[in-house]
Design a protein around this motif. Sequence first.
Motif, PDB file in Angstrom:
ATOM      1  N   ALA B  41       0.941  -1.128   0.064  1.00 36.33           N
ATOM      2  CA  ALA B  41      -0.099   0.129  -0.180  1.00 36.33           C
ATOM      3  C   ALA B  41       1.008   1.188  -0.048  1.00 36.33           C
ATOM      4  N   ARG B  42       1.936   1.234   0.692  1.00 33.28           N
ATOM      5  CA  ARG B  42       2.806   2.425   0.724  1.00 33.28           C
ATOM      6  C   ARG B  42       3.519   2.394  -0.478  1.00 33.28           C
ATOM      7  N   ALA B  43       3.885   1.456  -1.333  1.00 35.79           N
ATOM      8  CA  ALA B  43       4.608   1.739  -2.430  1.00 35.79           C
ATOM      9  C   ALA B  43       3.575   2.340  -3.528  1.00 35.79           C
ATOM     10  N   THR B  44       2.296   1.817  -3.270  1.00 35.94           N
ATOM     11  CA  THR B  44       1.279   2.173  -4.586  1.00 35.94           C
ATOM     12  C   THR B  44       0.899   3.602  -4.395  1.00 35.94           C
ATOM     13  N   MET B  45       0.941   4.299  -3.003  1.00 35.46           N
ATOM     14  CA  MET B  45       0.242   5.411  -2.847  1.00 35.46           C
ATOM     15  C   MET B  45       0.900   6.592  -4.048  1.00 35.46           C
ATOM     16  N   PRO B  46       2.103   6.812  -4.082  1.00 33.36           N
ATOM     17  CA  PRO B  46       2.551   8.086  -4.966  1.00 33.36           C
ATOM     18  C   PRO B  46       1.980   7.616  -6.561  1.00 33.36           C
ATOM     19  N   PHE B  47       2.107   6.190  -6.796  1.00 35.94           N
ATOM     20  CA  PHE B  47       1.698   5.700  -8.156  1.00 35.94           C
ATOM     21  C   PHE B  47       0.483   6.066  -8.501  1.00 35.94           C
ATOM     22  N   TYR B 242       7.250   8.404 -12.683  1.00 34.99           N
ATOM     23  CA  TYR B 242       5.781   8.268 -12.476  1.00 34.99           C
ATOM     24  C   TYR B 242       5.189   8.707 -13.726  1.00 34.99           C
ATOM     25  N   LEU B 243       5.615   9.118 -14.556  1.00 35.60           N
ATOM     26  CA  LEU B 243       4.865   9.646 -15.889  1.00 35.60           C
ATOM     27  C   LEU B 243       4.635   8.422 -16.829  1.00 35.60           C
ATOM     28  N   MET B 244       5.437   7.576 -17.010  1.00 37.12           N
ATOM     29  CA  MET B 244       5.234   6.316 -17.932  1.00 37.12           C
ATOM     30  C   MET B 244       4.234   5.520 -17.135  1.00 37.12           C
ATOM     31  N   ALA B 245       4.509   5.257 -16.036  1.00 38.10           N
ATOM     32  CA  ALA B 245       3.662   4.409 -15.062  1.00 38.10           C
ATOM     33  C   ALA B 245       2.412   4.800 -15.176  1.00 38.10           C
ATOM     34  N   SER B 246       2.073   6.232 -14.918  1.00 35.34           N
ATOM     35  CA  SER B 246       0.347   6.737 -14.841  1.00 35.34           C
ATOM     36  C   SER B 246      -0.164   6.409 -16.173  1.00 35.34           C
ATOM     37  N   VAL B 247       0.729   6.890 -17.137  1.00 38.80           N
ATOM     38  CA  VAL B 247       0.056   6.595 -18.525  1.00 38.80           C
ATOM     39  C   VAL B 247      -0.376   5.200 -18.635  1.00 38.80           C
ATOM     40  N   ALA B 248       0.591   4.399 -18.299  1.00 38.86           N
ATOM     41  CA  ALA B 248       0.318   2.944 -18.473  1.00 38.86           C
ATOM     42  C   ALA B 248      -0.777   2.335 -17.722  1.00 38.86           C
ATOM     43  N   ALA B 249      -0.907   2.811 -16.252  1.00 39.73           N
ATOM     44  CA  ALA B 249      -1.813   2.412 -15.312  1.00 39.73           C
ATOM     45  C   ALA B 249      -3.159   2.834 -15.971  1.00 39.73           C
ATOM     46  N   ALA B 250      -3.414   4.198 -16.591  1.00 42.40           N
ATOM     47  CA  ALA B 250      -4.524   4.830 -16.743  1.00 42.40           C
ATOM     48  C   ALA B 250      -5.160   4.038 -18.016  1.00 42.40           C
ATOM     49  N   VAL B 251      -4.111   3.534 -18.963  1.00 40.58           N
ATOM     50  CA  VAL B 251      -4.575   2.589 -20.091  1.00 40.58           C
ATOM     51  C   VAL B 251      -5.232   1.583 -19.785  1.00 40.58           C
ATOM     52  N   LEU B 252      -4.668   0.837 -18.880  1.00 45.16           N
ATOM     53  CA  LEU B 252      -4.704  -0.703 -18.476  1.00 45.16           C
ATOM     54  C   LEU B 252      -5.990  -0.446 -17.551  1.00 45.16           C
ATOM     55  N   GLY B 253      -6.329   0.756 -16.752  1.00 39.95           N
ATOM     56  CA  GLY B 253      -7.597   0.667 -16.087  1.00 39.95           C
ATOM     57  C   GLY B 253      -8.663   1.208 -16.890  1.00 39.95           C
ATOM     58  N   ILE B 269      -7.181   0.260  -9.471  1.00 42.45           N
ATOM     59  CA  ILE B 269      -6.732  -1.380  -9.322  1.00 42.45           C
ATOM     60  C   ILE B 269      -5.757  -1.487 -10.251  1.00 42.45           C
ATOM     61  N   ALA B 270      -5.588  -1.062 -11.383  1.00 39.60           N
ATOM     62  CA  ALA B 270      -4.524  -1.273 -12.459  1.00 39.60           C
ATOM     63  C   ALA B 270      -3.115  -0.998 -11.522  1.00 39.60           C
ATOM     64  N   VAL B 271      -2.992  -0.007 -10.944  1.00 37.99           N
ATOM     65  CA  VAL B 271      -1.906   0.413 -10.209  1.00 37.99           C
ATOM     66  C   VAL B 271      -1.426  -0.361  -9.361  1.00 37.99           C
TER      67      VAL B 271
END
Lengths: 324, 315
Positions: B41-47, B242-253, B269-271
């Motif tokens: 949960a702590r690793a997930t928070m900023p993402f 965080y940039l690439m990760a956020s785009v990928a998670a948004a698309v996956l979500g 959930i994707a994150v």
Amino acid sequence: MTPQDTASLLVRLGRFLRDNPIFPLIILLLALIATLEFMRPGIVNERWIGNTIKFAIPLAMLAACQTLTMLTGGIDLSASVGATITAFVMATQVPIMGAPLAICIGLVPAILIGLVNGFGVAVCRVHPLIMTLGTGLIATGCLQVYQRFVIASGSVVPDGLGWLGTGRTWGAPNALLLFVPFAIFVLWLQRRTGFGRLLYALGSNETAAKISGVRSWQVYLALYALSGLIAGGAGLLYVGLIKAPSLSLVSPLLLPSVAAAVIGGTSIFGGRGGYGGTIVGALILTVLGTLLTLMQIPEGTRRILFGLIILAVTTIYVRLTNQR
Amino acid sequence: MTRLLGRHGWVMGLTALLVLAFVFTKVIQPGFGASGLDSLARATMPFAFATAAMAVVVIAGGIDLSVASMMAVAGVTAAVLMDGAGTGFSVLALLLVLGVGLLMGAINGALIVFTRVPDIVVTLAMLFVWEGVALLILNAPGGAIAPWLRELGRGPFLVEWLPRSFVLMVVCIAIVWMPLRRSRLGLSIYAIGSDELAAYRSGVSIGRTRIAAYAICGLFCAMGGVSISMATGIGEPIPGPYLMASVAAAVLGGVMLGGGRGALLGPIIAVIILRLVRMDMTLMSVDPNIATIVEGLIMVAVVMLGGLLAMRAAR
């Protein structure tokens, strides 16, 4: 003169500047040099000019990647990673393979990155910015893994590259020997060949280009592979200049390379611009860098300035284009 | 009706994937329990905050490349303001940082609207500007976060297996998103994302809505920046990945690049799935560099798939 005449004069001036951005750019470059001379009299001499050109050349080569991809409305943010990988792999392979073979091996990953970019952009229709950012991240990871396998072999920068990077003949930097043919090649490519026409066509209207029978995926694939190759070349030249290969060798040049292309009048939306302006843009940025160093501007302000320059120049170009 | 089913189907599929990932984690690490959930949960928070920020602007038909840089600005601002400050002042500082986030986002949005330069170019330029601002505020990692804020993200909440940081993240996102979703502004954001011209003709103020969407993006970025500083205790001026990760998670979500579709539940959930995959690789003692490569490959593959899907939808 009636107001309408003034307006049409403005429109014509805008159109002239849009089509020939190189004239105001050269004036800007001269103005910057004059400012420098004014602030520190005597600084502008033959040696300084040689040094400026020497540092502007790798930047201009890297900016060629951005210029060519921007003509189709793209961008290549993996260029700096490609350049770093080529330089690092080459330098670590020299003790094992010898210089010529090591250079060839070094260029392979850079071209590979380009091909993957081209595949993502052409076939999967991912925005080039996101695609190249992603491949850049992956390639950086691969480089870190690679580094641990070769840590024992050490790294050597071949004398030939050092000579090309730092040496001078009759006061002129040797790097010009590589750069002048390269620049002529790029200019010829974009102006005189069918490939260049296709880049402009895809950039100004992709749908129209496709309907006229352009196989866009082939063009994108070739374009991004070429961009990777150019980035590799820039990396080789830069490591010859710096002489210390590291994992973040070329990264500081990424932002200036985008800025150089944008300042040089290449539209980031595609279809307009060329490499001539980019070369002047790279020179302007190098002189501006010297100026900022002289004024002891901190790194943060420098980044802010670069960002604002990109934004301001793009806004001006957008305004000029809208006046049509 | 089928579209509604399709949308819920996507979230349900993701949930199934998440459950599978948890089962897999439990299999490879039988001792996985409350402490594992807490560190996840702590690793997930900023993402999660970065993804929420990205998702809002993507729904509005834009993209914001300066997400990671804005998070860095918020993180260092918080760390500098709270360094040596009392509890009362640190609460004020927290509110100020959230305000700064809103302001940064609004500046991004206003620049896009008023310069008429495409969002991708403006936010690319602003990426460098905010990065520079973060460096000006704090030249090297430093500063300090108020102790009560650090404690806020640690330990369980009510029951042992519910990490407090997870609750905090859900509450922060829900507090902004739930009222917004039901409001006129939320509807306008979806409207300009799905068809700008139609939205304009139905009387939506495009410019104002876009600025608001970017401001909310900035607000989430500020929360994300504070959450990074909460985890480390100091401010870090260099933006994280965080940039690439956020785009990928948004698309996956299930947020379609191009706008108008998706919500925040799917991306969150994707994150968690993406973070859990990373954690599993650590548990299997995969070399962290290789784990980074695998993560990058997954993200690029997701974005490519998203591109193909978007192309299908456009046809």
